[in-house]
Design a protein around this motif. Structure first.
Motif, PDB file in Angstrom:
ATOM      1  N   UNK A  99      40.627  50.285  41.131  1.00  0.00           N
ATOM      2  CA  UNK A  99      39.320  50.167  41.790  1.00  0.00           C
ATOM      3  C   UNK A  99      39.469  49.845  43.275  1.00  0.00           C
ATOM      4  N   UNK A 100      38.547  50.363  44.064  1.00  0.00           N
ATOM      5  CA  UNK A 100      38.583  50.128  45.509  1.00  0.00           C
ATOM      6  C   UNK A 100      38.139  48.715  45.864  1.00  0.00           C
ATOM      7  N   UNK A 101      37.428  48.068  44.953  1.00  0.00           N
ATOM      8  CA  UNK A 101      36.955  46.707  45.187  1.00  0.00           C
ATOM      9  C   UNK A 101      37.084  45.866  43.936  1.00  0.00           C
ATOM     10  N   UNK A 102      37.240  44.573  44.124  1.00  0.00           N
ATOM     11  CA  UNK A 102      37.405  43.647  43.003  1.00  0.00           C
ATOM     12  C   UNK A 102      36.326  42.584  43.039  1.00  0.00           C
ATOM     13  N   UNK A 103      35.851  42.182  41.872  1.00  0.00           N
ATOM     14  CA  UNK A 103      34.899  41.085  41.772  1.00  0.00           C
ATOM     15  C   UNK A 103      35.647  39.778  42.025  1.00  0.00           C
ATOM     16  N   UNK A 104      34.932  38.684  42.137  1.00  0.00           N
ATOM     17  CA  UNK A 104      35.480  37.395  42.556  1.00  0.00           C
ATOM     18  C   UNK A 104      36.674  36.942  41.705  1.00  0.00           C
ATOM     19  N   UNK A 105      36.518  36.933  40.385  1.00  0.00           N
ATOM     20  CA  UNK A 105      37.593  36.447  39.515  1.00  0.00           C
ATOM     21  C   UNK A 105      38.847  37.297  39.657  1.00  0.00           C
ATOM     22  N   UNK A 106      38.672  38.617  39.713  1.00  0.00           N
ATOM     23  CA  UNK A 106      39.826  39.509  39.838  1.00  0.00           C
ATOM     24  C   UNK A 106      40.462  39.418  41.223  1.00  0.00           C
ATOM     25  N   UNK A 107      39.635  39.262  42.258  1.00  0.00           N
ATOM     26  CA  UNK A 107      40.166  39.127  43.618  1.00  0.00           C
ATOM     27  C   UNK A 107      40.978  37.844  43.759  1.00  0.00           C
ATOM     28  N   UNK A 108      40.486  36.756  43.177  1.00  0.00           N
ATOM     29  CA  UNK A 108      41.218  35.487  43.234  1.00  0.00           C
ATOM     30  C   UNK A 108      42.561  35.614  42.517  1.00  0.00           C
ATOM     31  N   UNK A 109      42.551  36.251  41.363  1.00  0.00           N
ATOM     32  CA  UNK A 109      43.786  36.462  40.615  1.00  0.00           C
ATOM     33  C   UNK A 109      44.750  37.338  41.417  1.00  0.00           C
ATOM     34  N   UNK A 110      44.232  38.376  42.043  1.00  0.00           N
ATOM     35  CA  UNK A 110      45.039  39.294  42.854  1.00  0.00           C
ATOM     36  C   UNK A 110      45.709  38.560  44.013  1.00  0.00           C
ATOM     37  N   UNK A 111      44.965  37.606  44.615  1.00  0.00           N
ATOM     38  CA  UNK A 111      45.500  36.841  45.743  1.00  0.00           C
ATOM     39  C   UNK A 111      46.341  35.643  45.308  1.00  0.00           C
TER      40      UNK A 111
END
Length: 66
Positions: A9-21
């Motif tokens: 996905x080109x964008x991530x929701x909050x929970x997934x973005x935090x996990x990604x970072x």
């Protein structure tokens, strides 16, 4: 018939973005409030463009040689 293939996905929701970072959701939300991390609202969903997240994880390189 055309077969569509989707990449990540080109964008991530909050929970997934935090996990990604590798940070907590609370810290991610704090960084958004401080203006450190850009995001967009799509309806009521806050979405973090993957490109923005990748830029945060990129270590700047220098052109100088010692």
């Amino acid at each position: 018939m055309t077969q569509l293939s989707y990449g990540p996905p080109a964008g991530l929701r909050c929970a997934d973005a935090a996990l990604y970072l590798g940070i907590s959701e609370q810290l991610l939300k704090k960084l958004v409030r401080a203006g450190t991390i850009r995001s967009v609202l799509i309806g009521r969903a806050r979405v973090f463009p993957r490109k923005v997240l990748d830029e945060l994880l990129t270590v700047p390189t220098t052109q100088e040689h010692i």
